[in-house]
Design an enzyme around this catalytic site. Sequence first.
Site, short mmCIF file in Angstrom:
data_model
loop_
_atom_site.label_atom_id
_atom_site.label_comp_id
_atom_site.label_asym_id
_atom_site.label_seq_id
_atom_site.Cartn_x
_atom_site.Cartn_y
_atom_site.Cartn_z
N GLY A 179 0.76 -1.19 -0.09
CA GLY A 179 0.15 0.07 0.05
C GLY A 179 0.75 1.11 0.07
N GLY A 180 0.40 2.18 0.86
CA GLY A 180 1.31 3.53 0.82
C GLY A 180 2.61 3.41 1.40
N GLY A 414 20.46 10.60 -33.01
CA GLY A 414 20.04 10.85 -31.94
C GLY A 414 20.67 10.35 -30.56
N ALA A 415 21.17 9.00 -30.87
CA ALA A 415 21.64 8.40 -29.80
C ALA A 415 23.18 9.00 -29.32
CB ALA A 415 21.69 6.98 -29.87
C1 LIG Z 1 -1.93 3.41 3.02
C2 LIG Z 1 -1.70 2.06 3.16
O1 LIG Z 1 -0.59 1.60 3.70
S1 LIG Z 1 -2.75 0.85 2.67
C3 LIG Z 1 -2.19 -0.71 3.16
C4 LIG Z 1 -2.70 -1.19 4.44
N1 LIG Z 1 -2.02 -2.49 4.85
C5 LIG Z 1 -2.66 -3.66 4.47
O2 LIG Z 1 -3.67 -3.70 3.76
C6 LIG Z 1 -1.85 -4.81 4.67
C7 LIG Z 1 -2.66 -5.75 5.84
N2 LIG Z 1 -1.96 -6.82 6.40
C8 LIG Z 1 -1.71 -8.04 5.69
O3 LIG Z 1 -2.31 -8.11 4.54
C9 LIG Z 1 -1.06 -8.95 6.33
O4 LIG Z 1 -0.61 -8.69 7.71
C10 LIG Z 1 0.56 -9.11 5.39
C11 LIG Z 1 0.50 -9.77 4.13
C12 LIG Z 1 1.14 -7.70 5.24
C13 LIG Z 1 1.54 -10.06 6.60
O5 LIG Z 1 0.70 -11.18 6.69
P1 LIG Z 1 1.48 -12.23 7.59
O6 LIG Z 1 2.89 -12.42 7.56
O7 LIG Z 1 0.69 -13.45 7.77
O8 LIG Z 1 1.36 -11.48 9.07
P2 LIG Z 1 -0.13 -11.15 9.79
O9 LIG Z 1 -1.17 -10.89 8.98
O10 LIG Z 1 -0.24 -12.08 11.11
O11 LIG Z 1 0.31 -9.74 10.69
C14 LIG Z 1 0.99 -9.85 11.75
C15 LIG Z 1 0.58 -8.74 12.88
O12 LIG Z 1 0.42 -7.43 12.16
C16 LIG Z 1 -1.04 -7.23 12.67
N3 LIG Z 1 -1.25 -6.26 11.38
C17 LIG Z 1 -0.98 -6.72 10.05
N4 LIG Z 1 -1.32 -5.58 9.15
C18 LIG Z 1 -1.77 -4.60 9.99
C19 LIG Z 1 -2.08 -3.12 9.97
N5 LIG Z 1 -2.18 -2.75 8.50
N6 LIG Z 1 -2.51 -2.53 10.89
C20 LIG Z 1 -2.24 -2.90 12.21
N7 LIG Z 1 -2.01 -4.42 12.39
C21 LIG Z 1 -1.76 -4.73 11.44
C22 LIG Z 1 -1.91 -8.23 12.30
O13 LIG Z 1 -3.10 -8.07 13.03
C23 LIG Z 1 -0.85 -9.26 13.32
O14 LIG Z 1 -0.90 -8.84 14.68
P3 LIG Z 1 -0.61 -10.16 15.85
O15 LIG Z 1 0.62 -10.48 15.72
O16 LIG Z 1 -1.11 -9.34 17.07
O17 LIG Z 1 -1.59 -11.19 15.45
#
Ligand SMILES: CC(=O)SCCNC(=O)CCNC(=O)[C@H](O)C(C)(C)COP(=O)(O)OP(=O)(O)OC[C@H]1O[C@@H](n2cnc3c(N)ncnc32)[C@H](O)[C@@H]1OP(=O)(O)O
Length: 524
Positions: A179-180, A414-415
């Site tokens: 994402g961001g 040109g190159a």
């Molecule tokens: C502007 C922007 O950035 S928009 C993008 C926002 N972010 C997202 O959409 C990504 C959301 N997260 C995910 O898809 C997944 O966590 C992944 C793919 C990044 C990683 O997956 P995994 O390696 O399986 O890790 P998992 O999902 O268990 O996450 C690890 C921990 O981080 C937490 N976590 C993951 N993403 C987020 C988030 N964006 N905000 C807060 N907590 C988060 C999870 O709840 C988990 O917490 P826990 O350890 O207490 O259980």
Amino acid sequence: MPDHQANLNVELQELIAAMEQRRSKIEAGGGPARQQKQRDAGRLTARERLERLLDPGSFLEFGTFVEHDGTRLMTGVEAPGEGVVTGSGTIHGRQVYVFSQDFTVLGGSLGKRNAQKVVKIMDLAAKVGCPIIGLNDSAGARIQEGVDALSGYGEIFYRNAIYSGSVPQLSAILGPCAGGAVYSPALTDFILMSRGSSYMFITGPEVIKSVTREEVSFDALGGADVHTRKSGVAHLEFEGDEATLEGLRALLAYLPQNARERPPVRPTQDPPGRQNTELLEVVTPDQRRPYAMHRVIESVVDDGVFFEIQPDWARNILCGFAHLGGQVVGIVANNPRVMAGTLNIDASDKAARFIRTCDCYNIPILTLVDVTGFLPGVAQEHAGIIRHGAKMLYAYAEATVPKITLITRKSYGGAYLAMNSQDMGADVVYAWPTAAVAVMGAEGAANIVYRREIAGSDQPEQTRAEKIREYRETFDNPYVAASKGYIDDVIPIEETRARLIATFAMLERKQEQRPYKKHGNIPL
Ligand SMILES: CC(=O)SCCNC(=O)CCNC(=O)[C@H](O)C(C)(C)COP(=O)(O)OP(=O)(O)OC[C@H]1O[C@@H](n2cnc3c(N)ncnc32)[C@H](O)[C@@H]1OP(=O)(O)O
């Protein structure tokens, strides 16, 4: 000891113990289970990465006790260290500022206070004039914090942009970067990725599936191979965290601390006057026989070390750093082995970006030319080769660092200009005796210029061959260009290293002023 003094001592010991207790809880990040998960995934923890990256014992941590503000969905949520470790340390004895996202704490997600820690070290780095290094391993914006998380990104992106070109900014991608989160690295000078354990994308596989029905894995969507070979988003890939961190240390050795300084000199035993006799075996006068431009570079530079940037993307052009007589230079070279070294959209983007990076950081540029032209084709024209090719012209003209161009063989059309001819601002242009400077190759030129004579001839093929030979004799050499002063000297191939070192030394104190402007408007 009086009683009240003994009591004070006990109280002091308690305060110190409480501080240590708080600190060790923070240092444990998300706890042993999550740290183990991190290691099982082949990754180091945030603090282990800092230990590997920085000179031993040099890390000074700031913002250790920062916490989120606990409002709304964050009530009662524990986030030791706020999910990022920040501070300063040294690499090869030179000061750097660094942040290391801690995936074991809420997935290293970025909230307002997390961003505040990052912003603090970015601002300090800019004031002091030191590189900023980001170790990225984050699930993106912290969902629980809503707009505050987005604002945190905004504060970082803003600084990435305004400090761009002022202090070097380097990003390592060591886990998810979604994402961001991708846009902070994307605004920095270099992105290094760890193969198999890192990825970057704007929208993940799930969202893509729901919108476009395409099915794709994390790695196939935004892994290190994708970004170093297809998209050109990343500059280098390495096997695992340790090698990536070592890559950061190696890259930094070619960069200055800031835009007012020069990169460090690297003393060498390689004699400046060493002859490049092996090159006589590499390059032939046959314009159609490709040769290894890498060997040319390695023969000429100090100790044969060429630190290539984006080696696997747009391989028709080579960009990278090396030393000549101990001084860092940036090298841009056509690669006759790939697409005959022609310039296309990706090659133009790659070279233009690299030239501008060199210019920001006071790195002189050596351009090695063997190019027949821009790649012809409808696809290239429709995708905007004009717009992209213009970036190279712009970047060379804009660069005020010392610039030497060496034409090794063909330099057409040109190159010729896009590879930094004298008119485009090269300070010195050299050519080897094998060089040929012309508007185009002899075959194409003869077909256009002598079309009527060839068509009207009793023996058109013979006439064509004669005209091609005639054109070759006139233009397929460096002497027409040299006679008009477009080439400063035609040099013996084996003296290349000695000439380049002496010429860069001659240009060392170069100063070039440009007319006032707010900033230029490079075609994008
Ligand atoms: C502007 C922007 O950035 S928009 C993008 C926002 N972010 C997202 O959409 C990504 C959301 N997260 C995910 O898809 C997944 O966590 C992944 C793919 C990044 C990683 O997956 P995994 O390696 O399986 O890790 P998992 O999902 O268990 O996450 C690890 C921990 O981080 C937490 N976590 C993951 N993403 C987020 C988030 N964006 N905000 C807060 N907590 C988060 C999870 O709840 C988990 O917490 P826990 O350890 O207490 O259980």
